[in-house]
Design an enzyme around this catalytic site. Structure first.
Site, PDB file in Angstrom:
ATOM      1  N   GLU A   1      14.630  -6.636 -18.497  1.00  0.00           N
ATOM      2  CA  GLU A   1      16.185  -6.861 -18.077  1.00  0.00           C
ATOM      3  C   GLU A   1      16.902  -5.449 -17.684  1.00  0.00           C
ATOM      4  OE1 GLU A   1      16.858  -7.530 -22.495  1.00  0.00           O
ATOM      5  OE2 GLU A   1      15.188  -7.467 -20.989  1.00  0.00           O
TER       6      GLU A   1
ATOM      7  N   CYS B   1      10.809  -9.413 -26.109  1.00  0.00           N
ATOM      8  CA  CYS B   1      10.823  -8.584 -27.359  1.00  0.00           C
ATOM      9  C   CYS B   1      10.523  -9.728 -28.528  1.00  0.00           C
ATOM     10  CB  CYS B   1      12.135  -7.820 -27.476  1.00  0.00           C
ATOM     11  SG  CYS B   1      12.079  -6.864 -28.720  1.00  0.00           S
TER      12      CYS B   1
ATOM     13  N   HIS C   1      11.910  -4.595 -22.844  1.00  0.00           N
ATOM     14  CA  HIS C   1      13.360  -5.383 -22.248  1.00  0.00           C
ATOM     15  C   HIS C   1      13.560  -5.009 -20.633  1.00  0.00           C
ATOM     16  CE1 HIS C   1      15.310  -6.436 -25.904  1.00  0.00           C
ATOM     17  NE2 HIS C   1      14.562  -5.483 -26.294  1.00  0.00           N
TER      18      HIS C   1
END
Length: 539
Positions: A508, A380, A506
């Site tokens: 994750e 990001c 993102h």
């Protein structure tokens, strides 16, 4: 009622680990072949945590449908296969907003709107909505906060009413803390007794008490808690402080046989859970490989690890999948000496964030990694850092910047997305949720994913300015991932570098212990190679 409902409350202190407990229960029940759904009820008056300070609340976890939620939903995802959506979370702010909207629409036919019954009825409706949407065998409802908090009272009253109407289909777990007093040389059960008394005074009698403690509670202590809290002795369970990894929690609960106790009480006679694969992974976490890499995590909220919780976990997942281990070094980008530590690392990760504080420090980190050949992963804002650094020092656009940091920059290589500038509200107005991404073949990113189209979750307002894409390409920075719907740049990759990649999304949020995210795996692979041979010299 076609589903069973497990309510999880907490007492004595906050940060007991209710989220981890709920996630672990979900895993155990799924391993008993039950379909599980989860709901987090947060008593705070914010509509969602999207605008809350990370120091105060930790990271904001984003679902596929673009809902900004509590970090506990990240635990739910990492431990189980539960489908998470807007039906998986509710706050007091949302509940009150729904009730006020109905009052304005005349739904209550002129009645005086009150906490009871209108707020409590709305909370019950949220629970039923989650069940209707997901059709689970078991719905786990975690209530945030601590019993005794004023904000929690409407939620507890709603649970009391729900249990009264559906007693045979409900199970209540109260989680408490049993402290050890070193001076006295003993554990103290009085806080647990008082917490349960508070819960009982509201009208909720717990079916089980889950006691967290520094060390295992003796049978006599459990018997005392049973007697004074008026629950059966076999309904007092104990989990000790986790020594190595949060992923030990399901094994602790399994050892206590809590899921079997719950399913039998609810009339769900299922098979014993099989955690053999989970045990293997946890054992490897307890006994890490000697092949360890050091990753510098460069951010501005590094003093509070929960601000980057999913990133920490995703790095752990990836390292474990490669029979390696990872040491994560949080580096404050405002610290004038952080580059000295970063130079000793095997990789650098710059996570998401907002605002100009620490921005220039992150750019110097990206420059160091590019020049030294240190693997770099920008997520990001971290991707935008990569792009701005490259523009300044390779394209020689010395004043290049993001318009978020400098609205007057002559070279806005990062700019606000179309439609964002006219928005007044800040909450829930970013580009949120899952979007498709087309990946260019023959790239490191394509090699990592092994496929040409993926879905990833976003949370941003700014993007790469396509007016500069050809210039970047001419100088070796390529856009290798784009959104087919909007034509936005999603992934950039630098040529002639071992591994320097930035993503606007993102990744994750999708990583799990049993299914690490491929980009994190690729990043750790590159870090392992770098650690073995640090003689790279930039071409």
């Amino acid at each position: 009622m076609s589903f069973k409902c497990i309510f999880l409350t907490g007492g004595v202190v906050s940060s007991l680990g209710k989220g981890l407990t709920a996630a672990s229960l979900a895993l155990l029940l799924e391993r008993q072949s039950l379909k599980v759904s989860m709901l987090k009820l947060d008593p705070y008056l914010n509509v969602d945590p999207g605008t809350m300070n990370p120091y105060e609340h930790g990271e904001v976890y984003v679902t596929n449908d673009g809902i900004e939620t509590d970090l506990d939903l990240g635990h739910y995802h990492r431990f189980s296969s539960v489908k998470l959506s807007k039906y998986s979370t509710a706050t007091s702010g949302q509940i009150y907003a729904r009730v006020i909207k109905k009052e304005r629409e005349g739904v209550y036919l002129g009645s005086t709107v009150q906490v009871i019954p209108h707020i409590t009825n709305e909370i019950i409706e949220v629970i039923l909505e989650c069940a209707r949407e997901n059709q689970p065998d078991v719905l786990i409802v975690e209530i945030g906060g601590t019993v005794g908090d004023i904000e929690s009272l409407p939620f507890l009253e709603a649970i009391r009413q729900f249990r009264y109407e559906h007693a045979e289909n409900c199970f209540s777990i109260h989680m408490t803390y049993v402290p050890y007093l070193k001076a006295a040389g003993e554990v103290k059960t009085k806080p647990t007794q008082h917490s349960v008394q508070s819960l009982r005074s509201i009208g909720i009698i717990p079916d089980a008490i889950l006691c967290r403690s520094e060390s295992s509670l003796s049978p006599d202590v459990k018997k005392k808690i049973s007697l004074f809290c008026n629950v059966p002795n076999n309904a007092v369970f104990n989990v000790v402080d986790i020594e190595h990894s949060i992923y030990e929690m399901p094994l602790m609960l399994s050892q206590e046989n809590i899921s079997t106790f719950i399913t039998e009480k609810l009339g769900l006679f299922t098979k014993q859970e099989d955690l053999s694969d989970w045990k293997t992974l946890v054992e490897r976490l307890r006994n890490p490989s000697l092949d360890k890499v050091r990753i510098g995590l460069v951010g501005k909220y590094v003093q509070h690890k929960d601000a980057y919780k999913s990133v920490f976990e995703a790095l752990t997942h990836a390292a474990l999948s490669l029979n390696s281990s990872v040491e994560i070094l949080p580096l404050d980008s405002e610290d004038p000496h952080f580059l000295e530590t970063l130079e000793q690392c095997d990789g650098c990760l710059v996570p998401g964030g907002f605002g100009s504080r620490g921005w220039e420090g992150k750019i110097t980190a990206a420059k160091l990694c590019r020049e030294r050949g240190i693997p770099y992963f920008g997520i990001c804002l971290g991707m935008q850092v990569l792009v701005v650094e490259y523009a300044r020092n390779v394209l020689r656009l010395e004043k290049a910047n993001s318009t978020e940091m400098d609205a007057e920059t002559p070279d806005p290589v990062i700019c606000m997305m179309d439609g964002q500038a006219s928005l007044v509200a800040t909450g829930g107005t970013m580009r949120l949720g899952a979007y498709p991404c087309l990946i260019s073949p023959g790239t490191k990113v394509h090699e990592a994913y092994g496929e040409s189209e993926v879905m990833e979750r976003h949370r941003h307002r700014y993007e790469v300015n396509f007016d500069y894409v050809q210039q970047f390409k001419d100088f070796g920075l390529n856009v290798v991932g784009t959104c087919p719907q909007q034509g936005l740049c999603e992934i950039v990759e630098i040529e002639n570098h071992p591994w320097m990649i930035g993503v606007q999304f993102h990744p994750e949020f999708l990583s799990k212990l049993i299914a690490p995210h491929p980009l994190f795996v690729g990043f750790i692979q590159a870090a392992i190679l770098y650690s073995r041979n640090k003689s790279y010299v930039q071409a």
